[in-house]
Design an enzyme around this catalytic site. Sequence first.
Site, mmCIF file in Angstrom:
data_model
loop_
_atom_site.group_PDB
_atom_site.id
_atom_site.type_symbol
_atom_site.label_atom_id
_atom_site.label_comp_id
_atom_site.label_asym_id
_atom_site.label_seq_id
_atom_site.Cartn_x
_atom_site.Cartn_y
_atom_site.Cartn_z
ATOM 1 N N CYS A 1 0.789 -1.242 0.000
ATOM 2 C CA CYS A 1 0.000 0.000 0.000
ATOM 3 C C CYS A 1 0.817 1.286 0.000
ATOM 4 C CB CYS A 1 -0.928 0.001 1.207
ATOM 5 S SG CYS A 1 -2.081 -1.388 1.249
ATOM 6 N N HIS B 1 -2.973 6.524 4.200
ATOM 7 C CA HIS B 1 -1.896 5.570 4.486
ATOM 8 C C HIS B 1 -0.503 6.109 4.147
ATOM 9 C CE1 HIS B 1 -0.840 1.009 4.837
ATOM 10 N NE2 HIS B 1 -0.451 1.732 5.883
#
Length: 573
Positions: free
Chosen positions: A96, A152
């Site tokens: 990610c 994130h």
Amino acid sequence: MAVYALTGFSLVSLLSFGYLSWDWMKPGLVADVPTGPLEKSLPPAFTRPPHIIFILTDDQGYHDIGYHGSDIQTPTLDRLAAEGVKLENYYIQPICTPSRSQLITGRYQIHTGLQHSIIRPRQPNCLPLDQVTLPQKLQEAGYSTHMVGKWHLGFYKKECLPTRRGFDTFLGSLTGNVDYYTYDNCDGPGVCGYDLHEGEDVAWDQSGKYSTFLYAQRVSKILASHSPREPIFIYVAFQAVHTPLQSPKEYIYRYRSMGNVARRKYAAMVTCMDEAVKNITWALKKYGYYDNSVIVFSTDNGGQTFSGGSNWPLRGRKGTYWEGGVRGIGFVHSPLIKRKRRTSWALVHITDWYPTLVSLARGNLSNVPGLDGYNVWPAISEGKESPRTEILHNIDPLYNHAKYGSLEDGFGIWNTAVQASIRVGEWKLLTGDPGYSDWIPPQTLTNFPGSWWNLERLTDGPRKSVWLFNITADPYERYDLSEQRPDVVRALLLRLAYYNRTAIPVRYPAENPRAHPDFNGGAWGPWAGEDDVEEWEGGREPPKSRGKKKKCKICKLRSFFRKLNTRLMSNRI
């Protein structure tokens, strides 16, 4: 010698699934698009900078889209891709944070210090503040910028938040994964907190709304409230289809014939996301943006094969440097494309979106030297040759070193125990431990026990630390040519060594207990001030205390929560 084994599996069965024929121009179940006056579409073709909608999905496997032969229904994505340009030589990162950081900065991980793992919720770490981000460049070019979805990229201090990194508005989560309804995220036993934010505030009032629905609705509201005569950039980073596997029942029902429970839930989430994209596209048309818009669709990494995803027929999965971890689904849909309805094999990497989109926006790239990305719009729109000829997939010096790798095995050029991967032209080299390396057909996923007889496994032997593939001729990475072509291995090791000399130190600091949501009202969010963190950055462990005042403050908070918990338990009794 490599040994292959494949039984109990029909390729025809994988490719023979159909999908529903939906009217993609009508709004679906996902969004209640706001009503308002219908504005006429603006003139196309660069009379004004185009509106840019960048859609990023989470953990969607390479196989998990209709036009790749999937059993999952994605009629909207299939239609958008068919009418635009499919990118079939498109690369992302295996997990990610790296993909998101490279999208936002246009730089490889080794040039931002984020080359190891992900940014974890309790780390005093975030996207380096000296990096000029993509939305900041678009703001300079006169764009309104908005982010909806998963960040994130760190949040330990306010300067790290999306609204401080170039976005005018933000609705979404700051951590890596949350519950799709409650927005709770646990970073270990007892370390749980709420993670949905509106701007820089906690969005407690949005709890209970399915995130895919919520995010699509927010995009529609943004479009309804903005003027199509002014350029807009919307970054839609769906949480879908990352775990936990959660979907509204009506979508699961469509896949009731799927025997595999995880695959069934995963498929429902993909189809729900597809319908969310349909609603976003419909809103672009309704409010007058579409004719002067560019829609980019990208996955962030390979699918997690043990959580319903499939990268078939590619090798590997999320978290690996095999093609199944780094080759992404990507396409561009736009009325502004000169050569539409085609498949492009131009080499494109996720870092390329930064210079490509800034150039489309008529922004200035002269003050951001050292980008690793290229402007690939001529390759996409006109079918010209890509300016990109190589990709550094990564160099991770902190990842577990391969047991049998050595500098000697790397011709004295490179320690092959180090996890690294690079592609130059048609050649791809991997060193160290590239990660889980099997090929997993979709119908074998998570049916334990008894499904592993369907899995195809390659046995490379115990002493392997170098692999070489002609990725153009062998995209499924079945034929290792490292022993036959030592000249190519040597050349690519030299390129790795070159890139490694340009790398900055890894930023991967130790977790800090002050990040616990209990000290932030029960929610994940910024927890450090500017004068707290200077010495923690760059990978050093944070101090356990910074003087009596701060120590006492934490003690008081802990005492408060202990007393509160005691009272609650007493009331229950």
